[in-house]
Design an enzyme around this catalytic site. Structure first.
Site, PDB file in Angstrom:
ATOM      1  N   ASN A  42     -36.725  10.873  54.352  1.00 22.17           N
ATOM      2  CA  ASN A  42     -35.326  10.864  53.912  1.00 22.17           C
ATOM      3  C   ASN A  42     -34.521   9.841  54.702  1.00 22.17           C
ATOM      4  O   ASN A  42     -33.611   9.216  54.174  1.00 22.17           O
ATOM      5  CB  ASN A  42     -34.695  12.241  54.133  1.00 22.17           C
ATOM      6  CG  ASN A  42     -35.023  13.186  53.000  1.00 22.17           C
ATOM      7  OD1 ASN A  42     -35.572  12.780  51.984  1.00 22.17           O
ATOM      8  ND2 ASN A  42     -34.682  14.445  53.172  1.00 22.17           N
ATOM      9  N   SER A  43     -34.862   9.710  55.993  1.00 22.95           N
ATOM     10  CA  SER A  43     -34.099   8.778  56.836  1.00 22.95           C
ATOM     11  C   SER A  43     -34.114   7.386  56.233  1.00 22.95           C
ATOM     12  O   SER A  43     -33.110   6.685  56.215  1.00 22.95           O
ATOM     13  CB  SER A  43     -34.698   8.686  58.237  1.00 22.95           C
ATOM     14  OG  SER A  43     -34.909   9.938  58.781  1.00 22.95           O
ATOM     15  N   GLY A  48     -25.758   6.239  53.719  1.00 25.07           N
ATOM     16  CA  GLY A  48     -24.655   6.428  54.651  1.00 25.07           C
ATOM     17  C   GLY A  48     -25.140   6.001  56.024  1.00 25.07           C
ATOM     18  O   GLY A  48     -26.331   5.743  56.221  1.00 25.07           O
ATOM     19  N   GLY A  49     -24.279   5.921  56.990  1.00 23.21           N
ATOM     20  CA  GLY A  49     -24.698   5.372  58.267  1.00 23.21           C
ATOM     21  C   GLY A  49     -24.746   6.388  59.380  1.00 23.21           C
ATOM     22  O   GLY A  49     -25.227   7.505  59.206  1.00 23.21           O
ATOM     23  N   GLU A 114     -16.030   7.949  55.287  1.00 20.11           N
ATOM     24  CA  GLU A 114     -16.771   8.828  54.375  1.00 20.11           C
ATOM     25  C   GLU A 114     -16.081  10.179  54.330  1.00 20.11           C
ATOM     26  O   GLU A 114     -15.153  10.431  55.107  1.00 20.11           O
ATOM     27  CB  GLU A 114     -18.244   8.959  54.807  1.00 20.11           C
ATOM     28  CG  GLU A 114     -19.059   7.731  54.427  1.00 20.11           C
ATOM     29  CD  GLU A 114     -20.523   7.821  54.806  1.00 20.11           C
ATOM     30  OE1 GLU A 114     -21.019   8.921  55.101  1.00 20.11           O
ATOM     31  OE2 GLU A 114     -21.175   6.768  54.828  1.00 20.11           O
ATOM     32  N   HIS A 228     -25.245  17.122  47.417  1.00 18.95           N
ATOM     33  CA  HIS A 228     -24.427  15.904  47.440  1.00 18.95           C
ATOM     34  C   HIS A 228     -23.742  15.786  46.084  1.00 18.95           C
ATOM     35  O   HIS A 228     -24.384  15.932  45.050  1.00 18.95           O
ATOM     36  CB  HIS A 228     -25.317  14.684  47.707  1.00 18.95           C
ATOM     37  CG  HIS A 228     -24.540  13.471  48.116  1.00 18.95           C
ATOM     38  ND1 HIS A 228     -23.707  12.801  47.249  1.00 18.95           N
ATOM     39  CD2 HIS A 228     -24.454  12.821  49.304  1.00 18.95           C
ATOM     40  CE1 HIS A 228     -23.152  11.784  47.888  1.00 18.95           C
ATOM     41  NE2 HIS A 228     -23.590  11.779  49.143  1.00 18.95           N
ATOM     42  N   ARG A 274     -18.113  17.962  51.175  1.00 18.50           N
ATOM     43  CA  ARG A 274     -19.058  17.851  50.057  1.00 18.50           C
ATOM     44  C   ARG A 274     -19.167  19.091  49.185  1.00 18.50           C
ATOM     45  O   ARG A 274     -19.304  18.992  47.967  1.00 18.50           O
ATOM     46  CB  ARG A 274     -20.449  17.541  50.605  1.00 18.50           C
ATOM     47  CG  ARG A 274     -20.528  16.131  51.024  1.00 18.50           C
ATOM     48  CD  ARG A 274     -21.910  15.754  51.402  1.00 18.50           C
ATOM     49  NE  ARG A 274     -21.830  14.362  51.825  1.00 18.50           N
ATOM     50  CZ  ARG A 274     -22.737  13.754  52.546  1.00 18.50           C
ATOM     51  NH1 ARG A 274     -23.807  14.401  52.940  1.00 18.50           N
ATOM     52  NH2 ARG A 274     -22.590  12.506  52.875  1.00 18.50           N
ATOM     53  N   HIS A 328     -29.405  17.901  48.846  1.00 20.02           N
ATOM     54  CA  HIS A 328     -29.333  16.733  49.729  1.00 20.02           C
ATOM     55  C   HIS A 328     -29.797  17.028  51.152  1.00 20.02           C
ATOM     56  O   HIS A 328     -30.605  16.297  51.700  1.00 20.02           O
ATOM     57  CB  HIS A 328     -27.888  16.241  49.725  1.00 20.02           C
ATOM     58  CG  HIS A 328     -27.656  14.984  50.500  1.00 20.02           C
ATOM     59  ND1 HIS A 328     -28.350  13.823  50.248  1.00 20.02           N
ATOM     60  CD2 HIS A 328     -26.786  14.689  51.513  1.00 20.02           C
ATOM     61  CE1 HIS A 328     -27.932  12.878  51.072  1.00 20.02           C
ATOM     62  NE2 HIS A 328     -27.000  13.376  51.863  1.00 20.02           N
ATOM     63  N   ARG A 363     -22.741  20.008  56.375  1.00 20.86           N
ATOM     64  CA  ARG A 363     -22.816  18.860  57.284  1.00 20.86           C
ATOM     65  C   ARG A 363     -21.765  17.792  56.958  1.00 20.86           C
ATOM     66  O   ARG A 363     -21.538  17.464  55.791  1.00 20.86           O
ATOM     67  CB  ARG A 363     -24.197  18.220  57.214  1.00 20.86           C
ATOM     68  CG  ARG A 363     -24.336  16.976  58.053  1.00 20.86           C
ATOM     69  CD  ARG A 363     -25.762  16.477  58.068  1.00 20.86           C
ATOM     70  NE  ARG A 363     -26.211  16.068  56.760  1.00 20.86           N
ATOM     71  CZ  ARG A 363     -25.966  14.881  56.218  1.00 20.86           C
ATOM     72  NH1 ARG A 363     -25.260  13.989  56.887  1.00 20.86           N
ATOM     73  NH2 ARG A 363     -26.439  14.576  55.025  1.00 20.86           N
TER      74      ARG A 363
HETATM   75  C1  SIN Z   1     -24.207   9.263  51.607  1.00 14.64           C
HETATM   76  O1  SIN Z   1     -24.364   8.063  51.778  1.00 14.64           O
HETATM   77  O2  SIN Z   1     -23.363   9.724  50.848  1.00 14.64           O
HETATM   78  C2  SIN Z   1     -25.076  10.210  52.358  1.00 14.64           C
HETATM   79  C3  SIN Z   1     -24.802  10.117  53.779  1.00 14.64           C
HETATM   80  C4  SIN Z   1     -25.083  11.417  54.455  1.00 14.64           C
HETATM   81  O3  SIN Z   1     -25.533  12.353  53.817  1.00 14.64           O
HETATM   82  O4  SIN Z   1     -24.791  11.518  55.644  1.00 14.64           O
END
Ligand code: SIN
Length: 516
Positions: A42-43, A48-49, A114, A228, A274, A328, A363
């Protein structure tokens, strides 16, 4: 039966496993096993960062509060504090290892916004390919320093009087290999593949959770599966993630009639936590779209997403991408402490398979790569300071009796989506538990990767359904239509008091140290 010994065994090759291997292999003999290829995880898919408070406008306390608020006050406060305080140092460490985070034309690192973050603090690489950049950097560093066994799947831990002494492994030829280890690190990721729509890699089938449960480790919070909000909602079953960063850059959720979906639903609107956005999409009767018309040069900022859209025939010229929620991230997992130690001596868990408690009930975006690197480093340091010899005792033959679910894999996924998905009820969970309970399963007759995965998926589905049944309240990602309120054990007051005692002014000064 082949025998193999190593000082440290790492199962899984996402960011957490590789980060631990990177540190440990400087001083120890490290072996990594993966059921597929090195780095497939998954990584690697993470768009996202990494979130870290590293500017004068930000502070660890801001990051802490954002994390706790998104987690609906279900977080482990001590470890959340540790996560956000150590985050900047570990981001700096990644930069030193060679990770190239995106910079703007003035040479400063870019920081993005985000969902549920009060300030832009997300470091990205390659636009929307942060995970890939980190994985490639770590693989480059560890490749020559570790023994790597690809296409090897862990079956069960070797247990000797309550102590984990290694793992029993299956290779592609159906041969069993016994790997003895002084320390074993479980880093196999979560369980997104238990659902039909998921952002997770195809390898993420809950294997580590099932192994830990069978060995008697403590697991917790398995009812908290994060959905997600924005997976691509095309006509085919195949889907892909549209990063929350797209909304961070100005993308908005629009209903079929053209109105803003999130308006009036939450103060943070499209960037609400989320669970709130995902449920709003699920509750909407029409197809929801992500309107990207305000994002200039979308293809440059989000090259991975643009490529996926192209592959799936999405015309980006229309500036509207149909979206739906998908499984997710699992907030629950194998219980660990600050050093990744589980309840079983000799066994560590890191990354999504672990439950450090830092994510609470939901999260915060871009805290998962952060969790992976921070706790991997903590675990590695602990192991380096506590030398242990590879066990020499004879391996007692450990019989593996695995059971496969009586339903097909696609039926299992549909049951999870329908009854252990974004809205749950006693009746639905009861149905799922009865269908998935181990008594209803059949003994695995031929041990291969597929049957092993199915056995693990069945067991973890049942554990998740049971956990969801037992939590008779709604909190974060866990929503019970029959218990829509949170229980009285609401932790907010305790946290606020603690932060006050922490001397706000001092903490602000401390956290404002510029780290790069
Ligand atoms: C995303 O890019 O929306 C996922 C990032 C994350 O789940 O931390």
């Amino acid at each position: 039966m082949e025998l193999f010994s190593t000082e440290v065994l790492v199962i899984g090759s996402g960011v957490a496993g590789l980060m631990a291997a990177e540190r440990l292999s400087l001083e120890k003999n490290v072996t990594i096993i993966t059921k597929s290829t090195l780095g497939k995880s998954n990584s690697k898919l993470a768009q996202g960062g990494i979130a870290a408070a590293m500017t004068v406008e930000d502070s660890w306390t801001n990051h802490f509060f954002d994390t706790i608020r998104a987690g609906v006050f279900h977080n482990n406060e001590e470890l959340t504090e540790l996560l956000v305080k150590k985050g900047p140092m570990q981001v700096r460490h990644l930069i030193n290892l060679g990770v190239q985070f995106d910079k703007s034309s003035d040479g400063e690192y870019k920081r993005c916004q985000e969902g549920a973050h009060s300030i832009p603090r997300i470091f990205h690489a390659g636009g929307d390919a942060t995970g890939k950049e980190i994985i490639h950097t770590l693989i480059h560093r560890i490749k020559k320093r570790c023994t790597i066994l690809e296409d090897h799947m862990a079956i069960d831990f070797l247990m000797d009087e309550g102590k984990c002494t290694g793992v029993k492994v299956l290779n592609q030829n159906g041969e069993i290999i016994i790997v003895k280890a002084a320390y074993t690190i479980l880093a196999t990721g979560g369980a997104g593949q238990l659902y039909p729509v998921t952002s997770n890699d195809s390898a993420i089938t809950g294997d580590g959770l099932a192994m830990a449960y069978r060995a008697g480790a403590k697991l917790t919070d398995l009812e908290f599966m994060q959905f997600h909000p924005t997976m691509y909602a095309g006509i085919s079953d195949r889907s892909f993630l549209i990063s929350e960063a797209v909304r961070g850059e100005g993308g908005t959720l629009i209903t079929s009639s053209g109105s803003r979906l999130m308006e009036g639903k939450h103060e943070q609107c499209d960037l609400a936590p989320r669970d709130i956005v995902a449920r709003a999409i699920q509750d909407e009767n029409s197809q929801v779209y992500l309107d990207i018309s305000t994002i200039l040069q979308f293809e440059d900022r989000f090259p991975t997403i643009a490529l996926q859209c192209q592959k799936h025939g999405v015309d980006l010229g229309e500036r509207m991408i149909p979206v739906k929620p998908g499984a997710h991230f699992l907030m629950g997992g194998v219980m660990t402490d600050q050093f990744g130690r589980t309840s079983l001596d000799g066994l560590f868990a890191l990354g999504e398979v672990a439950h450090t408690g830092v994510h609470g009930a939901n999260r915060l975006a871009s805290n998962s790569l952060l969790e992976g690197i921070v706790f991997a480093y903590e675990a590695a340091e602990w192991i380096l300071h506590h030398h242990r010899n590879v066990p020499t005792s004879e391996i007692k033959e450990q019989e593996t009796r695995l059971k496969e679910p009586s339903v097909s894999t696609s039926e299992l996924k549909n049951v999870m989506a329908q009854y252990v998905g974004m809205k749950r009820t006693s009746a639905g969970l009861d149905f799922a538990i009865k269908l998935l309970q181990p008594d209803m399963m059949n003994e695995v007759s031929k041990l291969d990767f597929q049957s092993l995965e199915r056995a693990n998926m069945g067991l973890v589905s049942w554990l998740m359904a049971t956990s969801a049944y037992l939590r008779k309240e709604s909190r974060g990602a866990h929503y019970r239509a029959d218990f829509p309120l949170q229980l009285q054990e609401w932790k907010q007051k305790r946290i606020l008091r603690r932060i006050h005692q922490d001397d706000w002014v001092k903490s602000q000064k401390r956290s404002r140290t510029i780290l790069y």
